[in-house]
Design an enzyme around this catalytic site. Structure first.
Site, PDB file in Angstrom:
ATOM      1  N   LYS A  32       4.113  -0.657   0.139  1.00  0.00           N
ATOM      2  CA  LYS A  32       3.291  -0.916  -1.052  1.00  0.00           C
ATOM      3  C   LYS A  32       4.163  -1.295  -2.242  1.00  0.00           C
ATOM      4  O   LYS A  32       5.030  -0.531  -2.655  1.00  0.00           O
ATOM      5  CB  LYS A  32       2.469   0.328  -1.405  1.00  0.00           C
ATOM      6  CG  LYS A  32       1.597   0.142  -2.641  1.00  0.00           C
ATOM      7  CD  LYS A  32       0.685   1.335  -2.858  1.00  0.00           C
ATOM      8  CE  LYS A  32       1.242   2.354  -3.801  1.00  0.00           C
ATOM      9  NZ  LYS A  32       1.123   2.054  -5.225  1.00  0.00           N
ATOM     10  N   ASP A  60      -0.245  -3.785  -4.671  1.00  0.00           N
ATOM     11  CA  ASP A  60      -1.102  -2.885  -5.456  1.00  0.00           C
ATOM     12  C   ASP A  60      -1.096  -3.299  -6.922  1.00  0.00           C
ATOM     13  O   ASP A  60      -0.464  -2.660  -7.761  1.00  0.00           O
ATOM     14  CB  ASP A  60      -0.580  -1.451  -5.278  1.00  0.00           C
ATOM     15  CG  ASP A  60      -1.527  -0.416  -5.847  1.00  0.00           C
ATOM     16  OD1 ASP A  60      -2.710  -0.741  -6.087  1.00  0.00           O
ATOM     17  OD2 ASP A  60      -1.087   0.732  -6.050  1.00  0.00           O
ATOM     18  N   LYS A  62      -3.974  -3.764  -8.693  1.00  0.00           N
ATOM     19  CA  LYS A  62      -5.181  -3.202  -9.334  1.00  0.00           C
ATOM     20  C   LYS A  62      -5.784  -4.180 -10.353  1.00  0.00           C
ATOM     21  O   LYS A  62      -5.936  -3.855 -11.532  1.00  0.00           O
ATOM     22  CB  LYS A  62      -4.865  -1.856  -9.990  1.00  0.00           C
ATOM     23  CG  LYS A  62      -4.464  -0.771  -8.983  1.00  0.00           C
ATOM     24  CD  LYS A  62      -4.439   0.594  -9.626  1.00  0.00           C
ATOM     25  CE  LYS A  62      -4.149   1.710  -8.648  1.00  0.00           C
ATOM     26  NZ  LYS A  62      -2.789   1.722  -8.125  1.00  0.00           N
ATOM     27  N   ASP A  65     -10.609  -7.796 -14.273  1.00  0.00           N
ATOM     28  CA  ASP A  65     -10.866  -8.741 -15.367  1.00  0.00           C
ATOM     29  C   ASP A  65     -12.156  -9.476 -15.024  1.00  0.00           C
ATOM     30  O   ASP A  65     -12.848  -9.100 -14.068  1.00  0.00           O
ATOM     31  CB  ASP A  65      -9.658  -9.701 -15.501  1.00  0.00           C
ATOM     32  CG  ASP A  65      -9.472 -10.188 -16.932  1.00  0.00           C
ATOM     33  OD1 ASP A  65     -10.473 -10.629 -17.541  1.00  0.00           O
ATOM     34  OD2 ASP A  65      -8.337 -10.154 -17.429  1.00  0.00           O
ATOM     35  N   THR A 115      -7.296   8.942  -8.999  1.00  0.00           N
ATOM     36  CA  THR A 115      -7.240  10.401  -8.794  1.00  0.00           C
ATOM     37  C   THR A 115      -6.789  11.125 -10.059  1.00  0.00           C
ATOM     38  O   THR A 115      -6.884  12.338 -10.150  1.00  0.00           O
ATOM     39  CB  THR A 115      -6.311  10.757  -7.615  1.00  0.00           C
ATOM     40  OG1 THR A 115      -5.124   9.984  -7.729  1.00  0.00           O
ATOM     41  CG2 THR A 115      -6.965  10.479  -6.282  1.00  0.00           C
ATOM     42  N   GLN A 185       0.764  15.083  -8.563  1.00  0.00           N
ATOM     43  CA  GLN A 185      -0.496  14.978  -7.818  1.00  0.00           C
ATOM     44  C   GLN A 185      -1.148  16.353  -7.814  1.00  0.00           C
ATOM     45  O   GLN A 185      -0.533  17.348  -7.434  1.00  0.00           O
ATOM     46  CB  GLN A 185      -0.244  14.541  -6.369  1.00  0.00           C
ATOM     47  CG  GLN A 185       0.446  13.189  -6.225  1.00  0.00           C
ATOM     48  CD  GLN A 185      -0.524  12.024  -6.374  1.00  0.00           C
ATOM     49  OE1 GLN A 185      -1.658  12.196  -6.806  1.00  0.00           O
ATOM     50  NE2 GLN A 185      -0.068  10.836  -6.037  1.00  0.00           N
ATOM     51  N   ARG A 206       7.059   9.776  -3.026  1.00  0.00           N
ATOM     52  CA  ARG A 206       8.162  10.717  -3.228  1.00  0.00           C
ATOM     53  C   ARG A 206       8.439  11.700  -2.087  1.00  0.00           C
ATOM     54  O   ARG A 206       9.606  12.043  -1.881  1.00  0.00           O
ATOM     55  CB  ARG A 206       7.959  11.453  -4.563  1.00  0.00           C
ATOM     56  CG  ARG A 206       8.176  10.516  -5.744  1.00  0.00           C
ATOM     57  CD  ARG A 206       7.552  11.022  -6.999  1.00  0.00           C
ATOM     58  NE  ARG A 206       6.085  11.023  -6.911  1.00  0.00           N
ATOM     59  CZ  ARG A 206       5.279  11.431  -7.874  1.00  0.00           C
ATOM     60  NH1 ARG A 206       5.783  11.892  -9.000  1.00  0.00           N
ATOM     61  NH2 ARG A 206       3.967  11.385  -7.720  1.00  0.00           N
TER      62      ARG A 206
HETATM   63  O1  C5P Z   1       5.022   9.614  -4.827  1.00  0.00           O
HETATM   64  P1  C5P Z   1       3.593   9.687  -4.425  1.00  0.00           P
HETATM   65  O2  C5P Z   1       3.390  10.032  -2.964  1.00  0.00           O
HETATM   66  O3  C5P Z   1       2.781  10.562  -5.359  1.00  0.00           O
HETATM   67  O4  C5P Z   1       3.082   8.190  -4.607  1.00  0.00           O
HETATM   68  C1  C5P Z   1       1.750   7.839  -4.419  1.00  0.00           C
HETATM   69  C2  C5P Z   1       1.555   6.387  -4.685  1.00  0.00           C
HETATM   70  O5  C5P Z   1       0.171   6.132  -4.669  1.00  0.00           O
HETATM   71  C3  C5P Z   1       2.071   5.891  -6.032  1.00  0.00           C
HETATM   72  O6  C5P Z   1       2.506   4.544  -5.863  1.00  0.00           O
HETATM   73  C4  C5P Z   1       0.844   5.928  -6.912  1.00  0.00           C
HETATM   74  O7  C5P Z   1       0.877   4.952  -7.938  1.00  0.00           O
HETATM   75  C5  C5P Z   1      -0.261   5.592  -5.919  1.00  0.00           C
HETATM   76  N1  C5P Z   1      -1.579   6.067  -6.301  1.00  0.00           N
HETATM   77  C6  C5P Z   1      -1.885   7.402  -6.539  1.00  0.00           C
HETATM   78  N2  C5P Z   1      -3.157   7.765  -6.889  1.00  0.00           N
HETATM   79  C7  C5P Z   1      -4.109   6.844  -7.006  1.00  0.00           C
HETATM   80  C8  C5P Z   1      -3.808   5.509  -6.747  1.00  0.00           C
HETATM   81  C9  C5P Z   1      -2.524   5.146  -6.393  1.00  0.00           C
HETATM   82  O8  C5P Z   1      -1.026   8.260  -6.436  1.00  0.00           O
HETATM   83  N3  C5P Z   1      -5.326   7.205  -7.294  1.00  0.00           N
END
Ligand code: C5P
Length: 231
Positions: A32, A60, A62, A65, A115, A185, A206
């Site tokens: 991604k 990604d 997003k 517009d 989220t 998160q 991560r």
């Molecule tokens: O590092 P981590 O596992 O938290 O990364 C999650 C990825 O998913 C990041 O690129 C983040 O921008 C993306 N993302 C997210 N929540 C969302 C949409 C996308 O964490 N609702």
């Protein structure tokens, strides 16, 4: 090997992204690329990354517009042939449809409710529904407009699956293997739980990329362990 893991290349450096792909390509097929990478390196940087590494692209961006502008944006990146390209489902049916129509070969992917938004942030924006109900509305609207995939929270996967049927690919971030740091998160599920709930793909950043500091080998091993835990 078909892997349900999508690795989030959350870096602004082409060289780092390249090394992350090389370290994990034994257990991951889809990577991604998001705004951090794209806005810094542009199409030239993305083309360089795609030319040097063999992977499927989840782009990604997003997009959100008016339909004409989104259609133009999709045409601008069409040649990089992303497998998935994200648009905000909240942009409305006409916007999603415009994206689908100009690039039918790309799986236009509707992002439902971020989220990071909870009930009170939605209420402050004038949305009286809770996150789950709103996500279901957005999911249905995007699918009716031709979206072939959706991004949603792991907690919303099973309800959205019940509404959109088996053909739509559900992609979920917010996944944390047991023992991993949650970072920023809040509402998380383990990879196993998210797949059991009906997700097709898991976006993981991560919990895998943080192992690169130790060594590329350790990072590759971490990706492999997560994949094996899903078998
Ligand atoms: O590092 P981590 O596992 O938290 O990364 C999650 C990825 O998913 C990041 O690129 C983040 O921008 C993306 N993302 C997210 N929540 C969302 C949409 C996308 O964490 N609702």
């Amino acid at each position: 090997m078909r892997s349900p893991i999508i690795l989030a290349l959350d870096t602004d450096e082409v060289q780092i992204a390249r090394q992350w792909i090389a370290a994990t390509k034994g257990s991951i097929n889809i990577y991604k690329v998001g705004l951090e990478f794209f806005l810094k390196n542009g199409l030239a940087g993305l083309n360089a990354l795609c030319a040097e590494s063999d992977f499927e692209l989840f782009l990604d961006l997003k997009l959100h517009d008016i339909p004409n502008t989104v259609a133009g944006a999709v045409l601008s990146i069409r040649d990089v042939e992303p497998r998935f390209l994200t648009v905000h489902a909240a942009g409305g049916r006409a916007m999603v449809k415009a994206a689908v129509e100009v690039a039918p070969e790309i799986a236009i992917t509707g992002v439902t409710v971020l989220t990071s938004l909870d009930g009170s942030s939605l209420a402050a924006m004038g949305i009286s529904q809770g996150a789950l109900e709103y996500a279901i509305c957005l999911a249905k609207s995007a699918v009716e407009a031709g979206a072939r995939a959706l991004v949603c929270s792991p907690l919303e996967v099973s309800a959205i699956r019940a509404e959109v049927g088996p053909e739509i690919e559900l992609i979920t971030p917010g996944v944390r293997p047991l023992g991993s740091e949650r970072n920023d998160q809040n509402r998380v599920m383990t990879p196993q739980e998210a797949i059991a709930a009906g997700a097709n793909y898991l976006v993981i950043g991560r919990p895998i990329t943080s192992f690169f500091k130790e060594s590329p080998l350790a990072m590759g091993k971490r990706a492999e362990e997560i994949l094996e835990s899903l078998a």
